[in-house]
Design a protein around this motif. Sequence first.
Motif, mmCIF file in Angstrom:
data_model
loop_
_atom_site.group_PDB
_atom_site.id
_atom_site.type_symbol
_atom_site.label_atom_id
_atom_site.label_comp_id
_atom_site.label_asym_id
_atom_site.label_seq_id
_atom_site.Cartn_x
_atom_site.Cartn_y
_atom_site.Cartn_z
ATOM 1 N N PRO A 141 -27.418 0.639 48.472
ATOM 2 C CA PRO A 141 -26.359 -0.089 49.073
ATOM 3 C C PRO A 141 -24.869 0.462 49.103
ATOM 4 N N LEU A 142 -24.612 1.113 47.834
ATOM 5 C CA LEU A 142 -23.260 1.574 47.719
ATOM 6 C C LEU A 142 -22.905 2.979 48.729
ATOM 7 N N ARG A 143 -23.989 3.500 48.806
ATOM 8 C CA ARG A 143 -23.717 4.764 49.794
ATOM 9 C C ARG A 143 -23.217 4.240 51.256
ATOM 10 N N LYS A 144 -22.449 5.134 51.515
ATOM 11 C CA LYS A 144 -21.465 4.975 52.624
ATOM 12 C C LYS A 144 -22.456 4.781 53.994
ATOM 13 N N GLU A 148 -28.573 -1.904 56.439
ATOM 14 C CA GLU A 148 -29.326 -3.046 56.032
ATOM 15 C C GLU A 148 -30.822 -3.037 56.589
ATOM 16 N N ALA A 149 -31.716 -3.227 56.052
ATOM 17 C CA ALA A 149 -33.102 -3.286 56.460
ATOM 18 C C ALA A 149 -33.336 -4.488 57.141
ATOM 19 N N GLY A 150 -32.579 -5.414 57.218
ATOM 20 C CA GLY A 150 -32.639 -6.639 58.037
ATOM 21 C C GLY A 150 -33.575 -7.649 57.314
ATOM 22 N N GLY A 151 -33.311 -7.559 55.952
ATOM 23 C CA GLY A 151 -33.858 -8.866 55.288
ATOM 24 C C GLY A 151 -34.925 -8.329 54.102
ATOM 25 N N ILE A 155 -37.055 -12.969 54.008
ATOM 26 C CA ILE A 155 -35.728 -13.826 53.929
ATOM 27 C C ILE A 155 -34.643 -13.006 54.841
ATOM 28 N N GLY A 156 -34.178 -13.584 55.736
ATOM 29 C CA GLY A 156 -33.181 -12.739 56.711
ATOM 30 C C GLY A 156 -32.033 -12.536 56.017
#
Lengths: 222, 393
Positions: A141-144, A148-151, A155-156
């Motif tokens: 996640p902290l790569r620029k 997001e994979a959409g959930g 869980i959305g």
Amino acid sequence: MTQEELCTQLGAQFGDAVGALSETKGDRFVTVKVEKIVEVCAYLKTTVGCEFDFCRDITAVDWPARKVIEVVYHLYSVTHRHGLVLKVEANREAPAVATVEGVWKAATWLEREIYDLFGVNFTGHSDLRRILLPDDWVGYPLRKDYQEAGGYHGIGNTRPEPLVQLAKATDEVRKAIAAEAAAAAAAAAAAAPAPAVVESAPAPAAAPAAPAPAAPSTERKP
Amino acid sequence: MSTDTTPDTTIDMNLDRHILRRTDGNDEEIVVNFGPQHPSTHGVINFVTQTNGEVIRRSVPEIGYLHRGLEKIGELVAYPGYMPFTDRIDYLAAMFANEGYAVAVERLLGIEAPPRAQYIRAISCELCRIASHFISIGTMAQDIGAATPLTHALREREAINDLLEELCGARLTYNFHRIGGVAFDVPAGWTDKVLRFLDHLDSYIQEWDRLITFNKIFVKRLAGVGVISREKAIDYGLVGPNLRGSGVKFDIRRDMPYGAYSDFEFNIPVGAGKVGTVGDCWDRFFVRVQEVVESSKIIRQAIAKLPEGDIQAKVARKVKPEAGEAVGQVESARGEMLYYIVSDGSEKAYRLRVRTGSFMAMGIIEELSHGIMVADLIAIIASLDVVAPEVDR
């Protein structure tokens, strides 16, 4: 020792594997060649006069334009009360940096966090697992360029705009009120003919309409 | 509760681990999930614990249940807009999270808050430290089995919450500090109320010591338990009261002074092994009790010397630091809180890193867990004063 003195000493010991102290605004740092990082850290920890016994922080910064992930070491010496910032640059395509776990135990968890959020592989690490995110999480996640994979497992991670939801709910209540009022008016109209013969028209239409708005609002589901 | 007799020598770290299972065909040894919903874990943390009856072979903390991506959020919002998010890092000591962020951005900008603002920061932070320490020592007593001290601790903390509410309008998530100053000046008559509270506090601490600190059962329960040596504490990067409990005299307020702290006289309490070994659970507890007294001293000095003047330095509406990087660190109730900010010259941080004291404290628990009793694990967790949202961010 001042940062300049430490830097000179490192330069004398490691030659061109250790760069000069940066001239950036704010905190200055020293860039170390990635393959030398463990040696440099061990030297800083054990050499008398340096004794960097305290690893304050290890973190990373992603630079997609330069195609590198920088790993940043904030070191401090509790003995001598001096500090130094080291940086290494890892290739962004397959980032790998040797672990400094053997130098400071604090690195174990700090490096696990970088592995989790940046995907940097710390070679030789004793317990390289995801730490904050679930084991089966996809991506770093902290790569620029993280998308997001959409959930996660159904869980959305999005929800409709709350104000839109409120407007929709209000509309439904209004429609229900109107429908009930219309139904009540129709019922009244059906029941009306008998008194209508005796008196003039306006009264029955107004009377049943009044209670209608109150009734549905109490019936709204929680 | 289901049992599984499949031979299994290691703790299974996959997603199906959330069952009670026997390991190694050994009937005596089982793996228990201690948490994530358990009052003694001080928040949502799971300790995957391999036990043989009462004795723990290994306890591995599993964190991340409260991960909200606060570092990523820092890259998405403008500098001033991140301040309310910092409150959520540590809800028991949000003042420090505010201050640390403000200090880091100020260093990046090359500005300083005016003296009056720095004094107000010190007063608000030290009040917050007292509140946070009372929660820590109160819940620790409760985890050990003494229920009464927590009610006392909550009562004292309530008074501080009221004072801070009067100062900034919030009781927990203050959003009080600003880049280059503080949001509000102290209200009229507020400092007198603080001084009245401190008078009460100074006499109350003696009552607290009689009630619990030197209570025979409490001392016996904690002395010599969960000993962290000086070398190990430094090696594992422990900070704050956990580090000082092991006898290391290291305090950011003294060793890397920021704000107004170089103007104040105060002691740095360290663990001395008064009732057991240096660095045991009781030492960490007692360091916090002593720090409450020191904080009270600092607040008195700050109020006595409170300078007149502005509470906010001139900061452009759009905060745009030059490209560069800076570290801002403050001594939070849970030790050094470090913000590392990299700027690329835009209105948002390029990278915002928060290193918290609780995270470092969690890292040592596995090391301490070998061969201890289950009840001692609870004492260790409580004595390290971990706060789950601060661990996970």
